[in-house]
Design a protein around this motif. Structure first.
Motif, PDB file in Angstrom:
ATOM      1  N   TYR A   1      41.810  45.721  47.316  1.00 13.90           N
ATOM      2  CA  TYR A   1      40.603  45.042  47.780  1.00 13.90           C
ATOM      3  C   TYR A   1      39.347  45.805  47.351  1.00 13.90           C
ATOM      4  N   LEU A   2      39.400  47.138  47.461  1.00 11.71           N
ATOM      5  CA  LEU A   2      38.235  47.939  47.070  1.00 11.71           C
ATOM      6  C   LEU A   2      38.035  47.878  45.557  1.00 11.71           C
ATOM      7  N   ASP A   3      39.114  47.777  44.811  1.00 13.91           N
ATOM      8  CA  ASP A   3      38.967  47.610  43.370  1.00 13.91           C
ATOM      9  C   ASP A   3      38.357  46.243  43.053  1.00 13.91           C
ATOM     10  N   ASN A   4      38.662  45.272  43.888  1.00 12.90           N
ATOM     11  CA  ASN A   4      38.046  43.953  43.719  1.00 12.90           C
ATOM     12  C   ASN A   4      36.538  44.013  43.983  1.00 12.90           C
ATOM     13  N   VAL A   5      36.127  44.859  44.942  1.00 11.15           N
ATOM     14  CA  VAL A   5      34.702  45.065  45.202  1.00 11.15           C
ATOM     15  C   VAL A   5      34.033  45.697  43.987  1.00 11.15           C
ATOM     16  N   ARG A   6      34.720  46.663  43.367  1.00 14.80           N
ATOM     17  CA  ARG A   6      34.175  47.295  42.161  1.00 14.80           C
ATOM     18  C   ARG A   6      33.946  46.252  41.065  1.00 14.80           C
TER      19      ARG A   6
ATOM     20  N   ARG B   1      22.410  51.063  38.560  1.00 12.56           N
ATOM     21  CA  ARG B   1      22.883  49.789  38.032  1.00 12.56           C
ATOM     22  C   ARG B   1      24.255  50.017  37.399  1.00 12.56           C
ATOM     23  N   VAL B   2      25.194  49.140  37.758  1.00  6.43           N
ATOM     24  CA  VAL B   2      26.548  49.237  37.228  1.00  6.43           C
ATOM     25  C   VAL B   2      26.925  47.883  36.645  1.00  6.43           C
ATOM     26  N   GLY B   3      27.167  47.865  35.334  1.00  3.27           N
ATOM     27  CA  GLY B   3      27.443  46.580  34.703  1.00  3.27           C
ATOM     28  C   GLY B   3      26.270  45.646  34.911  1.00  3.27           C
TER      29      GLY B   3
ATOM     30  N   TYR C   1      34.388  57.357  48.487  1.00  5.93           N
ATOM     31  CA  TYR C   1      34.290  57.897  47.142  1.00  5.93           C
ATOM     32  C   TYR C   1      35.668  58.179  46.557  1.00  5.93           C
ATOM     33  N   ARG C   2      36.648  58.362  47.412  1.00  6.84           N
ATOM     34  CA  ARG C   2      38.004  58.666  46.953  1.00  6.84           C
ATOM     35  C   ARG C   2      38.865  57.402  46.898  1.00  6.84           C
ATOM     36  N   SER C   3      38.192  56.288  46.689  1.00  8.86           N
ATOM     37  CA  SER C   3      38.856  54.998  46.513  1.00  8.86           C
ATOM     38  C   SER C   3      38.406  54.423  45.165  1.00  8.86           C
ATOM     39  N   PRO C   4      38.958  53.294  44.735  1.00  9.00           N
ATOM     40  CA  PRO C   4      38.485  52.692  43.473  1.00  9.00           C
ATOM     41  C   PRO C   4      36.975  52.427  43.462  1.00  9.00           C
ATOM     42  N   LEU C   5      36.379  52.343  44.653  1.00 11.39           N
ATOM     43  CA  LEU C   5      34.933  52.116  44.715  1.00 11.39           C
ATOM     44  C   LEU C   5      34.150  53.332  44.230  1.00 11.39           C
ATOM     45  N   GLY C   6      34.780  54.516  44.247  1.00  4.41           N
ATOM     46  CA  GLY C   6      34.100  55.724  43.814  1.00  4.41           C
ATOM     47  C   GLY C   6      33.699  55.695  42.349  1.00  4.41           C
ATOM     48  N   GLU C   7      34.341  54.847  41.543  1.00  2.00           N
ATOM     49  CA  GLU C   7      34.005  54.768  40.125  1.00  2.00           C
ATOM     50  C   GLU C   7      32.598  54.251  39.870  1.00  2.00           C
TER      51      GLU C   7
END
Length: 684
Positions: free
Chosen positions: A362-367, A469-471, A391-397
């Protein structure tokens, strides 16, 4: 010299009338008695009454005044098309020669240009002002040199003399006009906005130019799309706005051979794009004092639809309470973070930590949601410095700063960085001084910047607020959960609502909060160009006008990160602004100038006013008329001529008054007549 008889009675006229009545009775009695001197008695009475009325001979020395002819020359924008300027000059030269040939006649020339606003041609106003400067008794006539297209006929003055129109233009003139009849000022993004427009032909349109025409439509100066539309019919055109803020839509009809002008072949509409509703998802990891601050902020904005979840009972909590006895609402994680995540404009994680509620998927989906244009705002608490940190989840990227695992518990004053003083999100929050005028915070999560812009710092210049800004999306990270202290007024409080609102709206790509932007506003033909940038300097702006002419404008810094310049646009139409990678378009002047609404010459509007003065309308194309003098009340226009009415005005230079007879002579005459009557009657 002019001589007239005037009266200056010695007694009131009523007394003289009473004496005259008495004298008439006496004379009548004498006649009734048959006295032979009754008529001498009557003459004696008349002599006495004449003496009492004080007759005098008044002589006036008069200096004749010249007659005045007023010529109003229309030099508005519609008079600058085709050969109308040369026609006007020829007509004025002929009029000047005709007036010069007349005795005791002067010509007053008034030239009428374009006004500051879109008022059109104020021909009658100019005529009224010219007449107000001259004595009405001297005005012998007025001549308008114009195409007859005016916009203030209701202000026509009362004319004491004939009014004429020398009309420019040609009988075979024709023109094509594009008119926007309905255009809203605002539009909802993603929804159709209804514009109504019409393409109409005026004048003697050639047969081969009639029928459907091509209509070109471009948005923000982009590539134009072509459509075929009929003429003379009002059409409804649905438009979907492409972005928030000002959308400049230009409509254009190609210029046809032979038409008068292309100035009315294009129209520009400026529509401000707004979002109907902003959908925000607020996820609070646990109850805390700042949670209500976020909720109050988002609920106070009527344009925000807020979905708020607070995690009160994490899965690992073992309190022995059966699930069927709990009144808590289950967190619909799958629905929100897999099925409906794209419906949200902003996702806020408020002191959220990983507890197994949101799987890594789900957090990667947020990313991915952020990279595709979404927005995430993380308000970090002590949990952000732990192993359960987001920060230690896929959202940290995509987060712009990394925690050092240190939580700093000490009072400190949040301060703006150099970039923060220029960034629209934080610009002006701390006042003009170096030290911000707000209260302190008590806790900060130590961060190390990874990307983005640090706009606020805290303890030891450690990053406090980082924007990135990301993407195609945006991320904001606030390294403290003590912003609520400002809303409670601690040590004077601070601009907490402004700060959080700006951060939220910047995340949702509010145009007014773009850190790199080139904008322009218009006031009439005056353009104010504003360049917002995080750099210390801004280069010159290149402005391309409607005719393709390019002008370079130097910018001046008016505030940190804000540069401005003022430009006076010479033409009505669309201007394209370029500075580096930034572009903007703006329209100057009215979308449909009144001066070009009707360009084919016509005297129809002026005809009632001219007929009332017995004047005439003459086409310059058919020949310039002569000028004659006519008596008042007679027709003042005929075949090949127009007329003026001599007024015969004069100036009285000297006035003298001499009694017709001295008083003693009146008395002598009256006495002689009375004695004569007595002698005649005595002989009898």
């Amino acid at each position: 010299m002019t001589e007239t008889v005037i009266f200056d009675p010695l007694v009131p006229w009523a007394v003289i009338a009473a004496l005259g009545l008495l004298a008439a009775l006496v004379v009548g009695l004498a006649l009734w008695r048959g006295l032979g001197g009754w008529w001498l008695r009557g003459l004696a009475a008349v002599a006495l009454l004449a003496a009492l009325s004080g007759p005098s001979l008044q002589s006036e020395e008069r200096a004749p005044l010249s007659d005045i002819v007023i010529a109003v020359v229309d030099e508005s924008a519609s008079q600058r098309i085709s050969d109308r300027e040369s026609q006007s000059e020829r007509a004025l030269e002929r009029l000047e020669a005709e007036v010069a040939a007349l005795e005791n006649t002067e010509l007053r020339v008034v030239r009428l240009g374009d006004g500051d606003e879109d008022d059109g041609t104020l021909l009658m106003t100019a005529l009224a002002e010219a007449m107000a400067e001259e004595p009405s008794a001297r005005i012998a006539g007025a001549v308008l040199i114009s195409d007859g297209r005016l916009h203030d006929i209701e202000h026509a003055p009362d004319l004491p003399a004939p009014l004429h129109l020398l009309m420019t233009g040609h009988e075979d003139d024709w023109d094509r006009r594009l008119e926007i009849t309905t255009a809203p000022a605002f539009g909802i993004l993603g929804e159709e906005v209804a514009l109504r427009l019409r393409v109409e032909d005026q004048g003697a349109v050639p047969d081969d130019r009639q029928g459907p025409v091509e209509l070109l439509i471009s948005v923000d100066g982009g590539e134009a799309q072509s459509f075929t539309v009929p003429t003379g019919e009002e059409m409804e055109l649905p438009v979907v706005l492409s972005h928030a803020g000002m959308n400049v839509i230009q409509f254009q009809v190609p210029v046809a051979e032979g038409e008068l002008t292309d100035r009315n072949n294009a129209a520009v509409v400026q529509i401000n794009g707004v979002r109907d509703r902003l959908r925000v998802l607020l996820v609070s990891g646990e109850p805390h004092p700042g949670e209500r601050t976020w909720r109050n902020l988002l609920k106070s904005d009527s344009s925000v639809d807020l979905v708020h979840f607070t995690i009160l009972r994490p899965p690992e909590k073992q309190d022995g309470v059966p699930v069927n006895e709990l009144s808590l609402i289950a967190f619909p994680t799958r629905e929100l973070f897999l099925e409906k995540i794209d419906e949200f404009d902003l996702i806020i994680f408020d002191r959220y930590q990983r507890r197994g509620i949101l799987p890594a998927l789900y957090l990667d989906n947020v990313r991915q949601y952020v990279e595709n244009g979404g927005a995430v705002l993380v308000a970090a608490g002590p949990d952000f410095a732990t192993a359960a940190s987001l920060y230690r989840s896929p959202l940290g990227e995509i987060l712009p700063a990394a925690p050092t695992s240190r939580v700093l518990e000490e009072p400190y004053l949040p301060e703006l960085t150099d970039i923060g003083r220029r960034h629209p999100v934080t610009q002006g929050l701390g006042g003009d001084g170096e030290t911000p005028a707000w209260g302190r915070w008590m806790r900060q999560i130590e961060l190390e910047p990874v990307s983005g812009e640090v706009v606020m710092t805290g303890i030891g210049d450690s990053p406090l607020l980082v924007l990135d800004r990301v993407g195609e999306g945006r991320v904001a990270l606030l390294g403290s959960d003590h912003a609520w202290l400002w809303s409670r007024g601690f040590e004077g409080g601070g601009p907490q609502l402004d700060l959080l609102r700006r951060v939220a709206h910047w995340s949702m790509e509010e145009p007014e909060l773009e850190e790199e932007a080139l904008t322009a506003t218009a006031d009439g033909q005056t353009m104010t160009v504003t360049r917002r940038t995080l750099d210390d300097e801004a280069g010159p702006v290149e402005i391309e006008g409607p005719t393709g002419e390019t002008v370079t404008l130097e910018m001046e810094e008016v505030a940190p990160g804000r540069f401005q310049a003022v430009y006076q646009g010479p033409e009505i139409g669309l201007y394209r602004l370029t500075q580096g990678d930034e572009e903007a378009v703006i329209a100057l002047g009215p979308q449909s100038p009144r001066e070009f609404a009707e360009t084919v010459a016509s005297g129809e509007v002026l005809e009632p006013v001219i007929d009332a003065t017995q004047g005439g309308i003459r086409s310059i194309e058919e020949g310039l008329p002569g000028l004659r003098q006519v008596r008042e009340g007679r027709p003042a226009a005929g075949r090949g001529w127009i007329g003026i009415t001599p007024r015969g005005a004069y100036l009285t230079a000297d006035v003298t008054a001499v009694p017709l007879l001295p008083a003693w002579l009146w008395l002598l005459i009256a006495g002689a007549l009375a004695i004569g009557a007595w002698l005649r009657e005595g002989r009898r």
